[in-house]
Motif scaffolding. Structure first.
Motif, PDB file in Angstrom:
ATOM      1  N   MET A 154       0.962  -0.995  -0.127  1.00 51.74           N
ATOM      2  CA  MET A 154       0.080  -0.121  -0.072  1.00 51.74           C
ATOM      3  C   MET A 154       0.961   1.178  -0.076  1.00 51.74           C
ATOM      4  O   MET A 154       1.742   1.336   0.778  1.00 51.74           O
ATOM      5  N   VAL A 155       0.650   2.082  -0.711  1.00 50.53           N
ATOM      6  CA  VAL A 155       1.320   3.450  -1.087  1.00 50.53           C
ATOM      7  C   VAL A 155       0.690   4.398   0.028  1.00 50.53           C
ATOM      8  O   VAL A 155      -0.585   4.713  -0.047  1.00 50.53           O
ATOM      9  N   ARG A 156       1.459   5.086   0.794  1.00 44.44           N
ATOM     10  CA  ARG A 156       1.097   5.951   1.599  1.00 44.44           C
ATOM     11  C   ARG A 156       1.171   7.421   0.908  1.00 44.44           C
ATOM     12  O   ARG A 156       2.123   7.813   0.274  1.00 44.44           O
ATOM     13  N   GLU A 157       0.166   8.182   0.952  1.00 48.59           N
ATOM     14  CA  GLU A 157       0.364   9.367   0.380  1.00 48.59           C
ATOM     15  C   GLU A 157       0.772  10.532   1.362  1.00 48.59           C
ATOM     16  O   GLU A 157       0.355  10.553   2.426  1.00 48.59           O
ATOM     17  N   GLN A 158       1.778  11.050   0.886  1.00 50.72           N
ATOM     18  CA  GLN A 158       2.323  12.319   1.747  1.00 50.72           C
ATOM     19  C   GLN A 158       1.588  13.587   1.511  1.00 50.72           C
ATOM     20  O   GLN A 158       1.224  13.880   0.319  1.00 50.72           O
ATOM     21  N   ARG A 159       1.387  14.208   2.804  1.00 46.96           N
ATOM     22  CA  ARG A 159       0.451  15.373   2.777  1.00 46.96           C
ATOM     23  C   ARG A 159       1.303  16.688   2.801  1.00 46.96           C
ATOM     24  O   ARG A 159       2.265  16.195   3.283  1.00 46.96           O
ATOM     25  N   ILE A 160       0.889  17.383   1.971  1.00 48.24           N
ATOM     26  CA  ILE A 160       1.887  18.615   1.978  1.00 48.24           C
ATOM     27  C   ILE A 160       1.030  19.835   2.798  1.00 48.24           C
ATOM     28  O   ILE A 160      -0.299  19.980   2.556  1.00 48.24           O
ATOM     29  N   ASP A 161       1.486  20.646   3.416  1.00 49.85           N
ATOM     30  CA  ASP A 161       1.118  21.605   4.335  1.00 49.85           C
ATOM     31  C   ASP A 161       0.520  22.704   3.122  1.00 49.85           C
ATOM     32  O   ASP A 161       1.294  22.985   2.384  1.00 49.85           O
ATOM     33  N   PRO A 162      -0.905  22.998   3.579  1.00 49.91           N
ATOM     34  CA  PRO A 162      -1.271  23.930   2.377  1.00 49.91           C
ATOM     35  C   PRO A 162      -0.609  25.156   2.276  1.00 49.91           C
ATOM     36  O   PRO A 162      -0.500  25.576   1.125  1.00 49.91           O
ATOM     37  N   GLU A 163       0.020  25.663   3.355  1.00 46.33           N
ATOM     38  CA  GLU A 163       1.025  26.723   3.316  1.00 46.33           C
ATOM     39  C   GLU A 163       2.056  26.635   2.356  1.00 46.33           C
ATOM     40  O   GLU A 163       2.437  27.379   1.342  1.00 46.33           O
ATOM     41  N   VAL A 164       2.637  25.392   2.505  1.00 44.07           N
ATOM     42  CA  VAL A 164       3.822  25.168   1.454  1.00 44.07           C
ATOM     43  C   VAL A 164       3.323  24.832   0.291  1.00 44.07           C
ATOM     44  O   VAL A 164       4.023  25.427  -0.938  1.00 44.07           O
ATOM     45  N   GLU A 165       1.984  24.394  -0.012  1.00 50.96           N
ATOM     46  CA  GLU A 165       1.467  24.468  -1.473  1.00 50.96           C
ATOM     47  C   GLU A 165       1.442  25.967  -2.257  1.00 50.96           C
ATOM     48  O   GLU A 165       2.042  26.144  -3.322  1.00 50.96           O
ATOM     49  N   VAL A 166       0.979  26.995  -1.261  1.00 52.30           N
ATOM     50  CA  VAL A 166       1.006  28.202  -1.662  1.00 52.30           C
ATOM     51  C   VAL A 166       2.210  28.723  -2.117  1.00 52.30           C
ATOM     52  O   VAL A 166       2.761  29.393  -3.001  1.00 52.30           O
ATOM     53  N   ILE A 167       3.207  28.718  -1.275  1.00 53.75           N
ATOM     54  CA  ILE A 167       4.574  28.861  -1.392  1.00 53.75           C
ATOM     55  C   ILE A 167       5.307  28.485  -2.259  1.00 53.75           C
ATOM     56  O   ILE A 167       5.875  29.114  -3.302  1.00 53.75           O
ATOM     57  N   TRP A 168       5.201  27.083  -2.724  1.00 48.56           N
ATOM     58  CA  TRP A 168       5.570  26.497  -3.861  1.00 48.56           C
ATOM     59  C   TRP A 168       5.165  26.925  -5.184  1.00 48.56           C
ATOM     60  O   TRP A 168       5.904  27.167  -6.190  1.00 48.56           O
ATOM     61  N   GLU A 169       3.851  27.064  -5.241  1.00 48.88           N
ATOM     62  CA  GLU A 169       3.194  27.914  -6.384  1.00 48.88           C
ATOM     63  C   GLU A 169       3.756  29.206  -6.691  1.00 48.88           C
ATOM     64  O   GLU A 169       4.099  29.654  -7.814  1.00 48.88           O
ATOM     65  N   ASP A 170       3.841  29.939  -5.561  1.00 47.59           N
ATOM     66  CA  ASP A 170       4.270  31.710  -5.634  1.00 47.59           C
ATOM     67  C   ASP A 170       5.632  31.333  -6.150  1.00 47.59           C
ATOM     68  O   ASP A 170       5.934  32.426  -6.920  1.00 47.59           O
ATOM     69  N   PHE A 171       6.656  30.633  -5.633  1.00 53.08           N
ATOM     70  CA  PHE A 171       7.958  30.455  -5.952  1.00 53.08           C
ATOM     71  C   PHE A 171       8.311  30.225  -7.308  1.00 53.08           C
ATOM     72  O   PHE A 171       8.984  31.076  -8.060  1.00 53.08           O
ATOM     73  N   HIS A 172       7.340  29.098  -7.836  1.00 48.56           N
ATOM     74  CA  HIS A 172       7.458  28.917  -9.218  1.00 48.56           C
ATOM     75  C   HIS A 172       7.128  29.803 -10.301  1.00 48.56           C
ATOM     76  O   HIS A 172       7.403  29.778 -11.246  1.00 48.56           O
ATOM     77  N   ALA A 173       5.906  30.683  -9.625  1.00 57.26           N
ATOM     78  CA  ALA A 173       5.669  31.976 -10.497  1.00 57.26           C
ATOM     79  C   ALA A 173       6.636  32.929 -10.660  1.00 57.26           C
ATOM     80  O   ALA A 173       6.936  33.578 -11.805  1.00 57.26           O
ATOM     81  N   GLU A 174       7.198  33.339  -9.453  1.00 56.49           N
ATOM     82  CA  GLU A 174       8.236  34.207  -9.674  1.00 56.49           C
ATOM     83  C   GLU A 174       9.739  33.814  -9.889  1.00 56.49           C
ATOM     84  O   GLU A 174      10.345  34.646 -10.582  1.00 56.49           O
ATOM     85  N   VAL A 175      10.198  32.638  -9.493  1.00 54.55           N
ATOM     86  CA  VAL A 175      11.294  32.204 -10.347  1.00 54.55           C
ATOM     87  C   VAL A 175      11.112  31.558 -11.647  1.00 54.55           C
ATOM     88  O   VAL A 175      10.692  30.462 -11.672  1.00 54.55           O
ATOM     89  N   ASN A 176      11.158  32.388 -12.788  1.00 56.25           N
ATOM     90  CA  ASN A 176      10.776  32.034 -14.111  1.00 56.25           C
ATOM     91  C   ASN A 176      11.884  31.680 -15.089  1.00 56.25           C
ATOM     92  O   ASN A 176      11.692  31.440 -16.096  1.00 56.25           O
ATOM     93  N   VAL A 177      13.108  31.607 -14.595  1.00 55.92           N
ATOM     94  CA  VAL A 177      14.195  31.223 -15.078  1.00 55.92           C
ATOM     95  C   VAL A 177      14.515  29.655 -15.021  1.00 55.92           C
ATOM     96  O   VAL A 177      14.417  29.057 -14.084  1.00 55.92           O
ATOM     97  N   PRO A 178      14.464  28.939 -15.965  1.00 57.43           N
ATOM     98  CA  PRO A 178      14.927  27.313 -15.981  1.00 57.43           C
ATOM     99  C   PRO A 178      16.339  27.216 -15.194  1.00 57.43           C
ATOM    100  O   PRO A 178      17.045  28.119 -15.297  1.00 57.43           O
TER     101      PRO A 178
END
Length: 116
Positions: free
Chosen positions: A1-25
């Motif tokens: 059985m594969v355990r799903e790892q839960r990501i803190d909702p705040e980290v989800e937002v930070i992840w999205e914001d970070f990848h929106a702002e850091v736009n250079v490959p």
């Protein structure tokens, strides 16, 4: 059985914001940082160690999956978001400061010439 790892909702937002702002490959950022880090001198034996900060930390975060983030990585992302947004609010009118400003943003992985 594969355990799903839960990501803190705040980290989800930070992840999205970070990848929106850091736009250079990541490879382009690495090349930019190597160029900035070299200055007038040649590279040392391990060029990655000579990368300027905080770009080196940003590059490290870019190479990770969201589930592998450490608290330090989350702090790096927060700091990068804040610095990029702050610099964007301080855009110079024109002239030499414009190049300096753009280079400061590139050091953080943000290229103002990339359309959002």
């Amino acid at each position: 059985m594969v355990r799903e790892q839960r990501i803190d909702p705040e980290v989800e937002v930070i992840w999205e914001d970070f990848h929106a702002e850091v736009n250079v490959p990541s490879e382009q950022l690495r090349q930019w940082l190597l160029t900035r880090g070299s200055g007038e001198e040649s590279f040392g034996p391990n060029p990655d160690l000579d990368l300027p900060q905080p770009g080196r930390h940003i590059l490290r975060v870019l190479s990770k999956r969201k589930v592998d983030l450490t608290p330090e990585d989350v702090e790096v992302m927060r700091d990068a978001i804040d610095r990029i947004r702050s610099l964007m609010d301080e855009k110079p009118r024109r002239g030499n400061a414009d190049d300096e400003w753009r280079h400061s943003l590139l050091d953080l992985g943000h290229d103002v010439l990339v359309e959002r």
